[in-house]
Design an enzyme around this catalytic site. Structure first.
Site, PDB file in Angstrom:
ATOM      1  NE  ARG A  68      -2.851  -1.281   3.292  1.00 38.34           N
ATOM      2  CZ  ARG A  68      -3.468  -0.994   4.381  1.00 38.34           C
ATOM      3  NH1 ARG A  68      -4.908  -0.765   4.132  1.00 38.34           N
ATOM      4  NH2 ARG A  68      -3.185  -1.032   5.403  1.00 38.34           N
ATOM      5  CD  GLU A 105      -0.345  -5.212  14.498  1.00 36.66           C
ATOM      6  OE1 GLU A 105      -1.343  -5.208  15.194  1.00 36.66           O
ATOM      7  OE2 GLU A 105      -0.464  -4.438  13.532  1.00 36.66           O
TER       8      GLU A 105
END
Length: 180
Positions: A68, A105
């Site tokens: 992105r 993450e």
């Protein structure tokens, strides 16, 4: 940052629970990308991170992180009159690369940058969608520096304040459009 960019992010970024795995809340920016006015406002707001107080561009290259970050960094580079450089997942670039592995993450990743993508001394703005743990930004900064470039800042749409991204990137100047 403009009110239009903040409003666009508040209105058009959708939370998707348990994606890509249980416990993760994914920030879906595709509705914002599909709205021309919102997308324009966001790109203009991100581009301010590559300008000084008088509006003069202070970067030579804009780096976007897969995937992105590509969508955001390329138009930011155009707005600044700078070159765009993609940072890709391992094995996606066809020529000699530098590589850095890091923790996400929710897993591990390796990023690569063409060895000749950034010249020594070039000033580079890093652009991505979300600052979470800071691993992607820190790895990208290492890649830029491995070419002899100088990371002068990072611009992101969203900062997840409950994760240690800001601490991970240290004193690298951070331009955030919205903190959640």
């Amino acid at each position: 940052m403009t009110d239009a960019a903040l409003e666009a992010l508040q209105r058009l970024v959708v939370d998707v629970p348990d994606f890509p795995e249980p416990g993760v809340v994914f920030k879906d920016i595709t509705p914002m990308l599909a709205d021309h006015s919102a997308f324009t406002a966001v790109i203009d707001a991100l581009a301010t991170a590559g300008r000084d107080g008088s509006g003069t561009t202070v970067v030579d290259k804009v780096v976007g992180m897969e995937a992105r970050g590509f969508i955001l960094a390329a138009p930011v580079a155009l707005a600044l009159g700078a070159g765009f450089v993609p940072v890709r997942k391992v094995g996606k670039l066809p020529r000699e690369t530098h590589a850095v592995s890091y923790a996400l993450e929710y897993g591990q990743a390796t990023l690569e940058l063409h060895s000749d993508a950034i010249s020594p001394g070039e000033r580079v703005l890093l652009v991505d969608d979300v600052l979470a743990t800071g691993g992607t930004v820190a790895a990208t900064q290492q890649l830029v520096e491995s070419c002899g470039g100088v990371a002068v800042g990072v611009a992101v749409l969203l900062e997840l304040s409950f994760l240690p991204g800001r601490a991970t990137i240290g004193d690298l100047p951070l331009h955030v459009l919205r903190t959640v």
